[in-house]
Enzyme design. Structure first.
Site, PDB file in Angstrom:
ATOM      1  N   HIS A  78       0.831  -1.212   0.000  1.00 26.48           N
ATOM      2  CA  HIS A  78       0.000   0.000   0.000  1.00 26.48           C
ATOM      3  C   HIS A  78       0.862   1.257   0.000  1.00 26.48           C
ATOM      4  O   HIS A  78       1.954   1.283   0.579  1.00 26.48           O
ATOM      5  CB  HIS A  78      -0.988   0.003   1.168  1.00 26.48           C
ATOM      6  N   ASP A  80      -0.107   4.393   1.115  1.00 22.76           N
ATOM      7  CA  ASP A  80      -0.347   5.400   2.153  1.00 22.76           C
ATOM      8  C   ASP A  80       0.432   5.098   3.423  1.00 22.76           C
ATOM      9  O   ASP A  80       0.814   3.957   3.684  1.00 22.76           O
ATOM     10  CB  ASP A  80      -1.842   5.515   2.473  1.00 22.76           C
ATOM     11  N   ASP A 140       6.371   1.340   6.415  1.00 26.12           N
ATOM     12  CA  ASP A 140       5.027   0.781   6.303  1.00 26.12           C
ATOM     13  C   ASP A 140       4.214   1.708   5.397  1.00 26.12           C
ATOM     14  O   ASP A 140       3.654   2.686   5.851  1.00 26.12           O
ATOM     15  CB  ASP A 140       4.410   0.696   7.706  1.00 26.12           C
ATOM     16  N   GLU A 173      -4.873   1.930   2.884  1.00 24.89           N
ATOM     17  CA  GLU A 173      -4.877   0.721   3.716  1.00 24.89           C
ATOM     18  C   GLU A 173      -4.957   1.079   5.186  1.00 24.89           C
ATOM     19  O   GLU A 173      -5.628   0.398   5.968  1.00 24.89           O
ATOM     20  CB  GLU A 173      -3.613  -0.098   3.433  1.00 24.89           C
ATOM     21  N   GLU A 174      -4.287   2.152   5.562  1.00 23.40           N
ATOM     22  CA  GLU A 174      -4.210   2.528   6.976  1.00 23.40           C
ATOM     23  C   GLU A 174      -5.551   3.001   7.536  1.00 23.40           C
ATOM     24  O   GLU A 174      -5.734   3.031   8.749  1.00 23.40           O
ATOM     25  CB  GLU A 174      -3.148   3.618   7.183  1.00 23.40           C
ATOM     26  N   ASP A 196       3.901  -6.449   3.722  1.00 22.23           N
ATOM     27  CA  ASP A 196       3.483  -5.395   4.653  1.00 22.23           C
ATOM     28  C   ASP A 196       3.737  -5.816   6.102  1.00 22.23           C
ATOM     29  O   ASP A 196       3.071  -5.338   7.013  1.00 22.23           O
ATOM     30  CB  ASP A 196       1.983  -5.102   4.425  1.00 22.23           C
ATOM     31  N   HIS A 379       4.247   3.453  12.434  1.00 21.44           N
ATOM     32  CA  HIS A 379       3.267   4.490  12.818  1.00 21.44           C
ATOM     33  C   HIS A 379       3.814   5.528  13.787  1.00 21.44           C
ATOM     34  O   HIS A 379       3.035   6.230  14.428  1.00 21.44           O
ATOM     35  CB  HIS A 379       1.983   3.874  13.403  1.00 21.44           C
TER      36      HIS A 379
END
Length: 408
Positions: A78, A80, A140, A173-174, A196, A379
């Site tokens: 992904h 994002d 990520d 995705e997030e 991922d 994150h």
């Protein structure tokens, strides 16, 4: 492999942070910039059927270079990054030959410390790519993107035997929206792998069952001096609700296969309060029990309120544990594990204490376990990835393609 780091640094330079609560997909303009860049790169590499949908799903195919009825497989990442931490002006630090101890993140007080993150003890001598302490890194899942792109280049340059290889890069995705607009039929793969995951060797085919719980509390506000018997404090009701939620079943108190209740946000006044929880559990029955528990709590706290005051609870399922779909196709995991062993990596099957696009895709007819990227501490500003881990991920992707080509 020489372009792996270059690709990664290029991708993280783009701010692709997604945004929750936005109807449009992708939720942010920055994601389009990376998608268009990747589309251009895929076309330059000579891949075919390169398409970018109006919902921001980029697909392409590396055609088979050997004859025969070889299953088409896919690799997905992904574009994002998490809304939890800024992804603007990412300034990566490259720490070569890590010798242990704290790593200063930029010029402030932030450090990456093995005291807080003991995994660093296992990474001595490796090249670490960290943040400068002001943003997340974006490994990520831009590490996954760089690894897939590099694996495609390796397959081409070394002429390694492979069947049709589908690749896809998804948005949002997030915030849980990326896979909702994924055209499984157009992708046309028998199975796929999201790239991922985390540390080297991780292979994940179990994830949480997930739901969101939104609670609206309407109270009644009057002057505190004349409030007796009249005021209904929505904030007090919110506090009572949270007091009923099991305190030892929160994210900070659970691990492994344990589920949790998580109060993600709470805001309000005497007149009105709003609470947002997420519920997670690997076991479907326990998952349903947790949802019932929240309904029972709301009913208990709301009992006897004045008709104009009320508690409204809305529960919405987000995704389910893909285990039940993936285990129907054991060869998918067998190939991934064999590929890792062939690359001198011991597979580590572990549950995802979260979700991936692969969870939703597995329920849409595309079984899709998750491969490692070599990244850690996603994150947040302590996020980092190892170059060696990324190189290992490339090797595993290439080997999976090679092993699949042998399954005629």
């Amino acid at each position: 492999m020489d372009k792996l780091l270059e690709r990664f640094l290029n991708y993280v330079s783009l701010d692709t942070q997604s945004k929750a609560g936005v109807r449009q997909v992708p939720s942010t303009e920055g994601q389009w910039k990376l998608l268009h860049l990747l589309k251009e790169q895929l076309e330059e590499m000579g891949l075919i059927n390169v398409t970018l949908s109006e919902k921001g799903t980029l697909m392409a195919t590396l055609p088979a270079n050997v004859p025969g009825d070889i299953p088409a497989i896919g690799f997905i990442s992904h574009v994002d990054t998490s809304p939890d931490c800024s992804g603007k002006n990412v300034n990566p630090q490259i720490v070569e030959n890590y010798r242990g101890g704290d790593i200063a993140l930029g010029i402030g007080d932030e450090v990456l410390s093995p005291v807080m993150f003991p995994v660093l003890h296992q990474l001595l001598g490796q090249t670490l790519i960290t943040t400068d302490g002001k943003t997340l890194l974006g490994a990520d899942d831009k590490a996954g993107i760089a690894e897939i792109m590099t694996a495609l280049a390796v397959l081409q340059q070394k002429n390694i035997p492979h069947g049709d290889i589908r690749v896809a890069f998804t948005p949002d995705e997030e915030v849980g929206k990326g896979a909702k607009h994924f055209d499984v039929d157009a992708f046309d793969a028998r199975w796929a792998y999201t790239v991922d995951g985390g540390g080297v060797g991780e292979l994940e085919f179990e994830n949480f069952n997930a739901a969101s719980v939104n609670i609206k509390i309407v109270g009644n506000n009057v002057h505190p001096g004349t409030a007796k018997g009249v005021m209904v404090n929505a904030l007090s009701l919110a506090a009572r609700i949270h007091a009923e939620v099991p305190a030892d079943e929160s994210p900070e108190m659970t691990e492994g296969y344990e589920g949790f209740y998580h109060l993600a946000s709470m805001k309000g006044t005497v007149e009105r309060a709003d609470m947002h929880y997420i519920i997670r559990d690997f076991d479907r029955k326990q998952f349903e029990a947790r949802k019932r528990k929240m309904m029972e709590i709301a009913k208990k706290v709301g009992k006897g309120l004045h008709p104009d005051c009320y508690i409204e609870l809305v529960i919405e399922d987000s995704y389910y544990n893909m285990r039940e779909k993936v285990v129907e196709h054991p060869h998918i995991l067998d190939i991934a594990q064999q590929a890792m062993r062939d690359c001198d990596i011991e597979p580590e099957l572990k549950p995802i204490r979260g979700g991936t696009d692969g969870a939703q895709l597995s329920f849409m007819g595309l079984p899709c376990p998750n491969l490692f990227t070599g990244g850690y501490n996603y994150h947040g500003k302590h996020e980092f990835v190892t170059l060696e881990g990324m190189e290992k991920a490339v090797q595993v992707i290439v080997r999976i393609a090679e092993l699949t080509a042998q399954r005629k």
